[in-house]
Design a protein around this motif. Structure first.
Motif, mmCIF file in Angstrom:
data_model
loop_
_atom_site.group_PDB
_atom_site.id
_atom_site.type_symbol
_atom_site.label_atom_id
_atom_site.label_comp_id
_atom_site.label_asym_id
_atom_site.label_seq_id
_atom_site.Cartn_x
_atom_site.Cartn_y
_atom_site.Cartn_z
ATOM 1 N N ALA A 235 1.551 1.614 18.876
ATOM 2 C CA ALA A 235 0.294 1.785 18.141
ATOM 3 C C ALA A 235 -0.895 1.210 18.900
ATOM 4 O O ALA A 235 -2.039 1.521 18.597
ATOM 5 C CB ALA A 235 0.399 1.133 16.764
ATOM 6 N N TYR B 130 4.123 6.274 13.832
ATOM 7 C CA TYR B 130 4.245 5.301 14.931
ATOM 8 C C TYR B 130 5.691 4.813 15.044
ATOM 9 O O TYR B 130 6.213 4.606 16.137
ATOM 10 C CB TYR B 130 3.261 4.137 14.720
ATOM 11 N N ARG C 173 -2.236 7.132 20.007
ATOM 12 C CA ARG C 173 -3.012 7.311 18.772
ATOM 13 C C ARG C 173 -3.702 8.669 18.791
ATOM 14 O O ARG C 173 -3.711 9.378 17.783
ATOM 15 C CB ARG C 173 -4.040 6.184 18.599
ATOM 16 N N GLY D 285 -2.391 3.564 5.799
ATOM 17 C CA GLY D 285 -2.149 3.052 7.149
ATOM 18 C C GLY D 285 -3.107 1.934 7.496
ATOM 19 O O GLY D 285 -3.337 1.021 6.681
ATOM 20 N N ARG E 124 13.041 1.740 9.888
ATOM 21 C CA ARG E 124 12.594 0.501 9.214
ATOM 22 C C ARG E 124 13.201 -0.753 9.828
ATOM 23 O O ARG E 124 12.955 -1.849 9.329
ATOM 24 C CB ARG E 124 12.948 0.531 7.717
ATOM 25 N N ALA F 260 6.972 0.020 17.054
ATOM 26 C CA ALA F 260 5.835 0.752 16.477
ATOM 27 C C ALA F 260 4.537 0.005 16.738
ATOM 28 O O ALA F 260 3.516 0.611 17.077
ATOM 29 C CB ALA F 260 6.044 0.944 14.973
ATOM 30 N N ASP G 23 -2.855 -6.707 14.643
ATOM 31 C CA ASP G 23 -3.454 -5.479 14.102
ATOM 32 C C ASP G 23 -4.981 -5.582 14.029
ATOM 33 O O ASP G 23 -5.683 -4.593 14.234
ATOM 34 C CB ASP G 23 -2.927 -5.189 12.679
ATOM 35 N N LYS H 9 0.812 -1.220 0.000
ATOM 36 C CA LYS H 9 0.000 0.000 0.000
ATOM 37 C C LYS H 9 0.845 1.270 0.000
ATOM 38 O O LYS H 9 0.424 2.284 -0.547
ATOM 39 C CB LYS H 9 -1.014 0.013 1.152
ATOM 40 N N ARG I 98 -6.633 -5.957 17.965
ATOM 41 C CA ARG I 98 -6.437 -4.997 19.052
ATOM 42 C C ARG I 98 -7.728 -4.200 19.264
ATOM 43 O O ARG I 98 -8.472 -3.920 18.309
ATOM 44 C CB ARG I 98 -5.247 -4.072 18.764
ATOM 45 N N SER J 142 1.255 7.105 7.456
ATOM 46 C CA SER J 142 0.921 7.234 8.886
ATOM 47 C C SER J 142 1.733 6.269 9.751
ATOM 48 O O SER J 142 2.051 6.573 10.904
ATOM 49 C CB SER J 142 -0.581 7.036 9.128
ATOM 50 N N GLY J 143 2.100 5.105 9.185
ATOM 51 C CA GLY J 143 2.903 4.146 9.947
ATOM 52 C C GLY J 143 4.234 4.751 10.371
ATOM 53 O O GLY J 143 4.778 4.410 11.434
ATOM 54 N N ALA J 144 4.765 5.670 9.542
ATOM 55 C CA ALA J 144 6.055 6.301 9.866
ATOM 56 C C ALA J 144 5.955 7.078 11.178
ATOM 57 O O ALA J 144 6.929 7.149 11.933
ATOM 58 C CB ALA J 144 6.500 7.221 8.731
ATOM 59 N N ASP K 31 -5.982 2.832 9.864
ATOM 60 C CA ASP K 31 -7.245 3.454 10.306
ATOM 61 C C ASP K 31 -7.510 4.768 9.575
ATOM 62 O O ASP K 31 -8.156 5.648 10.115
ATOM 63 C CB ASP K 31 -7.207 3.699 11.818
HETATM 64 O O1 DC Z 1 2.675 0.511 7.998
HETATM 65 P P1 DC Z 1 3.845 0.297 8.952
HETATM 66 O O2 DC Z 1 4.379 -1.115 8.949
HETATM 67 O O3 DC Z 1 4.940 1.299 8.752
HETATM 68 O O4 DC Z 1 3.227 0.555 10.421
HETATM 69 C C1 DC Z 1 4.009 0.478 11.573
HETATM 70 C C2 DC Z 1 3.130 0.080 12.754
HETATM 71 O O5 DC Z 1 2.192 1.112 13.059
HETATM 72 C C3 DC Z 1 2.326 -1.207 12.548
HETATM 73 O O6 DC Z 1 2.485 -2.018 13.699
HETATM 74 C C4 DC Z 1 0.894 -0.768 12.463
HETATM 75 C C5 DC Z 1 0.875 0.585 13.100
HETATM 76 N N1 DC Z 1 -0.012 1.521 12.414
HETATM 77 C C6 DC Z 1 -1.221 1.796 12.985
HETATM 78 O O7 DC Z 1 -1.554 1.227 14.020
HETATM 79 N N2 DC Z 1 -2.050 2.709 12.407
HETATM 80 C C7 DC Z 1 -1.700 3.329 11.267
HETATM 81 N N3 DC Z 1 -2.534 4.204 10.714
HETATM 82 C C8 DC Z 1 -0.455 3.035 10.661
HETATM 83 C C9 DC Z 1 0.369 2.109 11.259
#
Ligand code: DC
Length: 223
Positions: free
Chosen positions: A100, A40, A106, A126, A88, A96, A181, A18, A184, A36-38, A128
């Motif tokens: 998260a 976290y 959050r 991401g 990374r 992360a 994921d 994605k 939770r 958005s993951g970046a 959410d």
């Molecule tokens: O997409 P990623 O692998 O870089 O995400 C890193 C962590 O953050 C992964 O454990 C999921 C979490 N995450 C999240 O909870 N909500 C998001 N919008 C994006 C990532």
């Protein structure tokens, strides 16, 4: 920031591609892009650097609230440090996924994510984006692929970087992360009823990008 600024929300599991698809769609439209993951991952890196324990919720939330994150020309900065690669590592990935799971972390990152909504538009990816951060997104996509195909893609990336890896371990790790994921209590990953499903198990990146652009085009022409 304007609620009228269009958003494409792309959610999906780890290694579904994605990030690549979202960046290519953003480039094609000339829109902004949010990974958005970046955010976290940056909180996790800040915690690792400050020696904050994963169970110390108060300090984790403080780090998220004061997070000095900057995205510029494809690079990611924490304060003055370029940390594009540092976020990374496996250590940061695990961290992360821990941070998260903390609702206050959050919440602290919500306004930072919404600030990316700038004209002419935003492609946000991401877990959410469509459910919590941009529930009014004009187009929501749930981008996924089978665990085996995602593990193969990850294996290829790791081999290219010279990092040894094993396909069985990668499949197992991805399944475990998917379950964490999806199960939770806060902002779980799931396909929303109003999201389009894009399964890339047998689809290349070009085709996936073309599909998202076609959906966006349909929306634009029906308005
Ligand atoms: O997409 P990623 O692998 O870089 O995400 C890193 C962590 O953050 C992964 O454990 C999921 C979490 N995450 C999240 O909870 N909500 C998001 N919008 C994006 C990532």
């Amino acid at each position: 920031m304007s609620a009228a600024t269009p958003v494409i929300a792309i959610d999906g599991p780890s290694a579904s591609g994605k990030g690549t698809v979202a960046q290519r769609v953003a480039a094609a439209l000339g829109w902004h892009y949010l990974d958005s993951g970046a955010l976290y991952r940056l909180v996790a890196l800040a915690a690792l650097r400050a020696g904050v324990d994963w169970t110390d919720m108060g300090r984790l939330v403080g780090l998220a609230e004061r997070l000095d994150a900057r995205f510029a020309a494809g690079e990611i900065f924490l304060g003055r440090d370029r940390v594009t690669d540092a976020i990374r590592t496996e250590e940061c990935s695990t961290g992360a996924s821990r941070v998260a799971g903390v609702p206050e972390v959050r919440a602290a990152l919500l306004a930072k994510q919404r600030a990316f909504r700038q004209p002419p538009g935003l492609v946000a990816e991401g877990r959410d984006m469509g459910s919590i951060v941009f529930p009014d997104a004009g187009l929501k996509v749930f981008l996924t692929a089978s665990a085996e195909v995602r593990a193969e893609r990850r294996l290829k990336q790791l081999i290219e970087k010279g990092i040894p890896a094993n396909i069985q371990t990668l499949v197992r790790d991805l399944r475990e992360r998917d379950a964490r994921d999806a199960e939770r209590p806060v902002a779980p990953l799931r396909q929303l009823p109003d999201a389009r499903l894009l399964d890339t198990t047998t689809l290349g990146v070009d085709e996936a990008v073309a599909q998202v652009l076609a959906w966006q085009g349909e929306r634009a022409s029906s308005r």
